[in-house]
Design a protein around this motif. Structure first.
Motif, PDB file in Angstrom:
ATOM      1  N   ILE A 161       0.837  -1.201   0.000  1.00  0.00           N
ATOM      2  CA  ILE A 161       0.000   0.000   0.000  1.00  0.00           C
ATOM      3  C   ILE A 161       0.872   1.252   0.000  1.00  0.00           C
ATOM      4  CG2 ILE A 161      -0.174  -0.032   2.522  1.00  0.00           C
ATOM      5  CD1 ILE A 161      -2.800   1.258   0.012  1.00  0.00           C
ATOM      6  N   LEU A 162       2.049   1.166   0.659  1.00  0.00           N
ATOM      7  CA  LEU A 162       2.954   2.312   0.682  1.00  0.00           C
ATOM      8  C   LEU A 162       3.562   2.571  -0.694  1.00  0.00           C
ATOM      9  CD1 LEU A 162       4.808   1.599   4.055  1.00  0.00           C
ATOM     10  CD2 LEU A 162       2.903   3.179   3.650  1.00  0.00           C
ATOM     11  N   LEU A 181       0.867   4.567  -2.910  1.00  0.00           N
ATOM     12  CA  LEU A 181       0.513   5.947  -2.601  1.00  0.00           C
ATOM     13  C   LEU A 181       1.226   6.985  -3.470  1.00  0.00           C
ATOM     14  CD1 LEU A 181       0.169   5.913   1.305  1.00  0.00           C
ATOM     15  CD2 LEU A 181      -1.645   6.172  -0.407  1.00  0.00           C
ATOM     16  N   PRO A 182       2.521   6.809  -3.802  1.00  0.00           N
ATOM     17  CA  PRO A 182       3.146   7.813  -4.682  1.00  0.00           C
ATOM     18  C   PRO A 182       2.478   7.929  -6.047  1.00  0.00           C
ATOM     19  CG  PRO A 182       4.831   6.551  -3.551  1.00  0.00           C
ATOM     20  CD  PRO A 182       3.524   5.886  -3.246  1.00  0.00           C
ATOM     21  N   LEU A 220      -0.650   7.895  -6.457  1.00  0.00           N
ATOM     22  CA  LEU A 220      -1.836   8.706  -6.218  1.00  0.00           C
ATOM     23  C   LEU A 220      -1.465  10.058  -5.628  1.00  0.00           C
ATOM     24  CD1 LEU A 220      -4.169   5.933  -4.744  1.00  0.00           C
ATOM     25  CD2 LEU A 220      -4.166   6.858  -7.072  1.00  0.00           C
ATOM     26  N   GLY A 221      -0.257  10.489  -5.895  1.00  0.00           N
ATOM     27  CA  GLY A 221       0.205  11.798  -5.435  1.00  0.00           C
ATOM     28  C   GLY A 221       0.912  12.517  -6.572  1.00  0.00           C
ATOM     29  N   PHE A 246      -7.360  13.938  -2.540  1.00  0.00           N
ATOM     30  CA  PHE A 246      -6.634  12.870  -1.845  1.00  0.00           C
ATOM     31  C   PHE A 246      -5.133  13.034  -2.032  1.00  0.00           C
ATOM     32  CE2 PHE A 246      -4.555   8.715  -1.841  1.00  0.00           C
ATOM     33  CZ  PHE A 246      -4.931   8.246  -0.590  1.00  0.00           C
ATOM     34  N   ALA A 247      -4.713  13.349  -3.260  1.00  0.00           N
ATOM     35  CA  ALA A 247      -3.284  13.495  -3.544  1.00  0.00           C
ATOM     36  C   ALA A 247      -2.666  14.614  -2.725  1.00  0.00           C
ATOM     37  CB  ALA A 247      -3.082  13.754  -5.038  1.00  0.00           C
ATOM     38  N   GLN A 304      -2.381  13.383   1.249  1.00  0.00           N
ATOM     39  CA  GLN A 304      -1.737  12.140   1.664  1.00  0.00           C
ATOM     40  C   GLN A 304      -0.249  12.394   1.896  1.00  0.00           C
ATOM     41  OE1 GLN A 304       0.426   9.927  -0.391  1.00  0.00           O
ATOM     42  NE2 GLN A 304      -0.346  10.086  -2.478  1.00  0.00           N
ATOM     43  N   PHE A 310       2.715  11.236   0.870  1.00  0.00           N
ATOM     44  CA  PHE A 310       3.818  11.180  -0.089  1.00  0.00           C
ATOM     45  C   PHE A 310       3.883  12.372  -1.030  1.00  0.00           C
ATOM     46  CE2 PHE A 310       3.873   6.815   1.349  1.00  0.00           C
ATOM     47  CZ  PHE A 310       5.238   6.589   1.443  1.00  0.00           C
ATOM     48  N   THR A 311       2.825  13.123  -1.165  1.00  0.00           N
ATOM     49  CA  THR A 311       2.916  14.313  -2.009  1.00  0.00           C
ATOM     50  C   THR A 311       3.890  15.340  -1.425  1.00  0.00           C
ATOM     51  OG1 THR A 311       0.760  14.033  -3.073  1.00  0.00           O
ATOM     52  CG2 THR A 311       1.621  16.268  -2.943  1.00  0.00           C
ATOM     53  N   TRP A 336       4.703  14.504   8.659  1.00  0.00           N
ATOM     54  CA  TRP A 336       4.231  13.167   8.280  1.00  0.00           C
ATOM     55  C   TRP A 336       5.251  12.106   8.673  1.00  0.00           C
ATOM     56  CZ3 TRP A 336      -0.300  11.326   7.586  1.00  0.00           C
ATOM     57  CH2 TRP A 336      -1.323  12.060   6.983  1.00  0.00           C
TER      58      TRP A 336
END
Length: 278
Positions: free
Chosen positions: A199-200, A203-204, A206-207, A223-224, A227, A229-230, A256
């Motif tokens: 999942i980790l 995430l990038p 979706l950023g 969301f981006a 979260q 990682f953005t 974060w």
């Protein structure tokens, strides 16, 4: 004739926390040598994505991340500048999968039960895994960065920026390693421990890792932007570009990392204490 008092308790050497952490770190690094598949994954995954996204998609994507750039060779160069920092972050994230697998292997194989009978600092068992993982991730980052430089990537960072980047990647690596140790200890099997950290890695995507968040639909963009990682990727990109950094974005990235690290540490220690009582 010498007599031995069988009722006397056995003497145990007092644990030495720092020396024990060094010993457990060395054990973690030796495991990386004995399981080269995990080590190769740290470098092979980001390298494959670097080649794929730059040479296959970069010519077209470059025009999207750098307005005014023509598709083709100019677009590939622009996209290399954009994606290289993302893959450095992904390399650090990928190291988390190896520490999750290692923690799950120790728990499932009874190694932690054996450590309970030894005069070692309890915290060193997990801390050694975290330190070893961070060292592996830094070595993998250097290899991926070297490949990007060979492809034409030219960061504008000065000495202070490079030093800040190393410190930030260490902070990120420690935070993710503690979180993934918790994932490994909570997993029901080694196989599930290898899947949970995925999942980790998602995430990038979706950023801001691969395309600017401004190009996304409203819901995905929200969301981006919120979260972890953005801001982490944007901070890494800013350091490699030589600044100037957005203070708010950098503060979010550090915050974060601290939140993830503290939560992961507390979770991992709780699971480890429960494992020791079992």
């Amino acid at each position: 004739m010498t007599t031995v008092d069988l009722a006397a308790p056995a003497t145990r050497t007092a644990p030495r926390p720092l020396a024990d952490v060094v010993t457990m770190t060395r054990r973690n690094l030796l495991r990386a040598v004995r399981y080269p598949g995990l080590t190769m994954f740290l470098v092979a995954g980001p390298l494959v994505m670097l080649l794929l996204f730059v040479y296959v998609f970069g010519g077209a994507f470059g025009a999207g991340v750098a307005p005014g750039v023509e598709p083709g060779a100019e677009g590939r160069a622009a996209y290399l500048d954009y994606i290289a920092p993302t893959l450095l972050v992904l390399t650090v994230v990928g190291a988390g999968q190896s520490v999750a697998i290692g923690a799950a292997m120790d728990a499932a194989g009874g190694i932690m039960a054996r450590f309970r009978t030894m005069a070692i600092s309890p915290g060193s068992v997990l801390s050694g895994q975290v330190v070893g993982t961070v060292l592996q991730s830094l070595a993998a980052v250097a290899l991926v960065l070297g490949a990007a430089l060979a492809m034409g990537y030219r960061p504008a960072a000065d000495a202070a920026d490079w030093l800040a980047l190393v410190g930030f990647l260490v902070l990120l690596g420690v935070a993710l390693a503690w979180a993934c140790v918790g994932m490994g200890l909570s997993a029901r099997s080694v196989e599930s421990a290898s899947n949970t950290p995925m999942i980790l890695l998602l995430l990038p995507f979706l950023g801001s890792g691969f395309v600017p968040v401004e190009t996304m639909p409203t819901a995905v963009r929200w969301f981006a932007e919120h979260q972890p990682f953005t801001p982490i990727i944007d901070t890494t990109r800013g350091l490699l570009a030589g600044g100037p950094l957005d203070a708010a974005v950098t503060a979010q990235a550090v915050a974060w990392c601290v939140v993830i690290g503290v939560a992961g540490y507390a979770w991992s220690r709780s699971l480890f204490r429960r494992e020791r009582r079992a």
